[in-house]
Scaffold this active site. Structure first.
Site, PDB file in Angstrom:
ATOM      1  N   GLY A  82       0.851  -1.193   0.000  1.00 12.90           N
ATOM      2  CA  GLY A  82       0.000   0.000   0.000  1.00 12.90           C
ATOM      3  C   GLY A  82       0.880   1.234   0.000  1.00 12.90           C
ATOM      4  O   GLY A  82       2.100   1.136   0.116  1.00 12.90           O
ATOM      5  N   ARG A  88       3.322  13.914  -7.445  1.00 13.49           N
ATOM      6  CA  ARG A  88       3.319  13.021  -8.613  1.00 13.49           C
ATOM      7  C   ARG A  88       1.952  13.057  -9.285  1.00 13.49           C
ATOM      8  O   ARG A  88       0.927  13.095  -8.614  1.00 13.49           O
ATOM      9  CB  ARG A  88       3.660  11.613  -8.148  1.00 13.49           C
ATOM     10  CG  ARG A  88       3.584  10.562  -9.220  1.00 13.49           C
ATOM     11  CD  ARG A  88       4.380   9.335  -8.857  1.00 13.49           C
ATOM     12  NE  ARG A  88       3.683   8.470  -7.923  1.00 13.49           N
ATOM     13  CZ  ARG A  88       4.182   7.302  -7.481  1.00 13.49           C
ATOM     14  NH1 ARG A  88       5.364   6.894  -7.884  1.00 13.49           N
ATOM     15  NH2 ARG A  88       3.508   6.567  -6.641  1.00 13.49           N
ATOM     16  N   ASP A 144       3.716  -4.654  -7.776  1.00 12.09           N
ATOM     17  CA  ASP A 144       3.139  -3.442  -7.182  1.00 12.09           C
ATOM     18  C   ASP A 144       3.683  -2.180  -7.844  1.00 12.09           C
ATOM     19  O   ASP A 144       3.194  -1.080  -7.589  1.00 12.09           O
ATOM     20  CB  ASP A 144       3.382  -3.401  -5.666  1.00 12.09           C
ATOM     21  CG  ASP A 144       4.847  -3.564  -5.317  1.00 12.09           C
ATOM     22  OD1 ASP A 144       5.424  -4.605  -5.662  1.00 12.09           O
ATOM     23  OD2 ASP A 144       5.419  -2.645  -4.709  1.00 12.09           O
TER      24      ASP A 144
HETATM   25  P1  AMP Z   1       8.920   0.450  -3.602  1.00 14.44           P
HETATM   26  O1  AMP Z   1       9.912  -0.675  -3.684  1.00 14.44           O
HETATM   27  O2  AMP Z   1       9.546   1.799  -3.663  1.00 14.44           O
HETATM   28  O3  AMP Z   1       7.825   0.269  -4.586  1.00 14.44           O
HETATM   29  O4  AMP Z   1       8.259   0.361  -2.147  1.00 14.44           O
HETATM   30  C1  AMP Z   1       7.654  -0.792  -1.675  1.00 14.44           C
HETATM   31  C2  AMP Z   1       6.702  -0.485  -0.552  1.00 14.44           C
HETATM   32  O5  AMP Z   1       7.392   0.104   0.554  1.00 14.44           O
HETATM   33  C3  AMP Z   1       5.595   0.478  -0.934  1.00 14.44           C
HETATM   34  O6  AMP Z   1       4.396   0.010  -0.400  1.00 14.44           O
HETATM   35  C4  AMP Z   1       6.024   1.787  -0.312  1.00 14.44           C
HETATM   36  O7  AMP Z   1       4.932   2.594   0.019  1.00 14.44           O
HETATM   37  C5  AMP Z   1       6.773   1.316   0.930  1.00 14.44           C
HETATM   38  N1  AMP Z   1       7.796   2.295   1.357  1.00 14.44           N
HETATM   39  C6  AMP Z   1       8.924   2.608   0.718  1.00 14.44           C
HETATM   40  N2  AMP Z   1       9.607   3.548   1.393  1.00 14.44           N
HETATM   41  C7  AMP Z   1       8.913   3.840   2.491  1.00 14.44           C
HETATM   42  C8  AMP Z   1       9.078   4.746   3.600  1.00 14.44           C
HETATM   43  N3  AMP Z   1      10.137   5.562   3.702  1.00 14.44           N
HETATM   44  N4  AMP Z   1       8.129   4.759   4.559  1.00 14.44           N
HETATM   45  C9  AMP Z   1       7.058   3.960   4.466  1.00 14.44           C
HETATM   46  N5  AMP Z   1       6.827   3.099   3.468  1.00 14.44           N
HETATM   47  C10 AMP Z   1       7.739   3.032   2.483  1.00 14.44           C
HETATM   48 MG    MG Z   2       6.258   1.139  -5.341  1.00 14.35          MG
END
Ligand code: AMP
Ligand code: MG
Length: 484
Positions: free
Chosen positions: A88, A174, A250
């Protein structure tokens, strides 16, 4: 002047299983780094208004407008092939939707605006580095005609963000046609919540493929359209040497926009199995593996649609499987069209494929720059001396290439095709790094130059010579990191 945005929200009217409504965290002292004038115009947003202190408050999450309905979307996903039942928006909030000048609906989202129920262990924040990277690379992608989420603004928050060290916090605004991902479908499918799955698919069809609404087999048609869009997208990434780096389900958008600029980068010297991401130790998301992963991700998407299809399940699975099996061939013909243009040919002739592959082999074995070598073919059209490479292998390739070009189109036409299919400017990783380091000491030189180059990526600005060359050994970035 009070800030006014004509939000026209539709996602927030879906059942509350789809999101958590939550307001952005307050920021201490928001400051504007970049505001995208062109995008403001496209979206019917008043640039001056958004650049005002109230506008900056809005773009940092400090000011929540009355007609905005902020929410964090829920989804699931396969991360590096491993199933994660709930993800999410952990650091992003959808503020609402707006209708652009062309009447197309766009999501306006803040990224880095604080914790949400999906943040897990994270702080929900972003620091300046990833925000600037996403702004620059996404706007660059848009300007080289690759479908992508856009960036409206980059703001520093005045707060500190702690990673291995302390960094200035930042928020990106974004803009996307949609933030619905393969992972959003997987979330409801894995819970056997067919009712919500249907609401999601119908919602997407209504907003993106209204012509399918009345079709008998609309979910199968939806699948075909998404598959085609993803093929087109990945072929275009390959064309410019773009490595996404984290093609998890995702991060695979149903609206087929490039999304999530984390550890992404463009290839400098060509290496077909190039990986930048520090966490991709197996090379799952390497340059050459991207088309295979596209197929893998589409197979995941297909599974989620099975409960929605009418008729015998076995037969439906069979039809979906046939569609998935057709991906490699469809991808290859798209790749061939795009790469033929890179060597100056608007049409696909039987000789093209071998010629393109031979050229790629030369780039790889001679450690040559990917885009600059293709673009260098402009000089080779006229020149009798070889400039791209001095080797005999290249000389012989050039001979065969020229033989093929002869009688096919004029020299001017060939040069035009090469220059409009191989950008002069590439938003290279070493430039992004340099920009971030400069911003940390309040310098904007390379940022301003890059923004000018991004405006016209297929032309060279004469006094910016060093913006167009591949990095020196010292400048070359070996590893990239997920953007948190
Ligand atoms: P991503 O690999 O960038 O697509 O991130 C994977 C998941 O981790 C997504 O659900 C992001 O919302 C969550 N996420 C990444 N960085 C953070 C952060 N600094 N704080 C909270 N959630 C994060
Ligand atoms: Mg992502």
């Amino acid at each position: 002047m009070a800030i006014k945005i004509n939000f026209d929200n539709s996602f927030s009217n879906l059942p509350n299983k789809f999101y958590s409504k939550i307001v952005p965290e307050k920021t201490k002292k928001p400051d504007l780094i970049i505001l995208n004038k062109n995008l403001c115009d496209e979206l019917n947003l008043d640039y001056k208004n958004l650049a005002s202190s109230e506008g900056v408050n809005f773009l940092s999450g400090n000011l929540v407008l009355k007609n905005s309905d902020p929410l964090a979307m829920v989804y699931a996903g396969h991360q590096f092939g491993n199933w994660v039942p709930q993800l999410g928006d952990g650091r992003a909030l959808l503020l609402g939707e707006v209708l652009a000048k062309n009447n197309v609906r766009y999501d306006i989202q803040l990224k880095g605006s604080g914790r949400t129920p999906y943040s897990r262990g994270g702080d929900g924040k972003a620091w300046l580095g990833p925000v600037i990277r996403e702004y620059l690379v996404s706007e660059y992608m848009n300007n080289i005609n690759i479908p992508t989420t856009r960036s409206l603004s980059a703001i520093t928050t005045g707060d500190n963000v702690y990673r291995e060290e302390t960094y200035p916090g930042a928020v990106l605004c974004r803009v996307a046609r949609s933030h619905i991902r393969v992972g959003t479908f997987q979330y409801f499918y894995s819970r056997e919540d067919t009712k919500s799955l249907k609401i999601l698919a119908d919602y997407f069809i209504k907003n993106h493929f209204p012509n399918l609404e009345k079709k008998e087999n609309k979910y199968f048609e939806l699948f075909k359209n998404v598959v085609d869009g993803q093929i087109d997208l990945v072929a275009k990434w390959m064309k410019v040497g773009f490595i996404h780096g984290v093609m998890n389900t995702d991060n695979t958008s149903i609206s087929c926009e490039t999304i999530d600029y984390g550890p992404c980068a463009f290839i400098d010297n060509y290496k077909s199995d190039k990986v930048f991401s520090s966490i991709d130790s197996m090379g799952r998301y390497s340059y050459k593996n991207q088309p295979n992963i596209l197929m893998w991700n589409m197979a995941c998407f297909a599974s989620t649609l099975v409960p929605l299809l009418e008729g015998k399940e076995e037969k439906n699975i069979d039809i979906l499987q046939k569609e998935i099996s057709s991906i490699p061939e469809k991808y290859k013909s798209k790749w061939l069209i795009e790469f033929s243009k890179k060597i100056g040919l608007k049409n696909v002739y039987p000789e093209n494929e071998i010629l393109i592959n031979r050229f790629l082999e030369i780039l790889e074995s001679e450690n040559l720059d990917f885009t600059n070598s293709f673009r260098g073919l402009i000089q080779e059209v006229e020149n009798s001396n070889e400039l791209v490479s001095k080797t005999d292998t290249f000389k012989s390739w050039k001979n065969d290439w020229k033989k093929l070009l002869k009688n096919k189109s004029s020299k001017e036409e060939v040069c035009k095709t090469i220059s409009s299919n191989n950008p002069a400017f590439i938003m290279r990783n070493h430039l992004v790094e340099q920009i971030i380091q400069e911003l940390l000491i309040d310098k904007r030189d390379t940022l301003n130059k890059s923004l000018a180059c991004i405006e016209k990526p297929f032309e060279k600005i004469s006094h910016y010579e060093n913006m167009y060359v591949s990095p020196t050994k010292e400048q070359e970035v070996q590893e990239t990191f997920c953007g948190t």
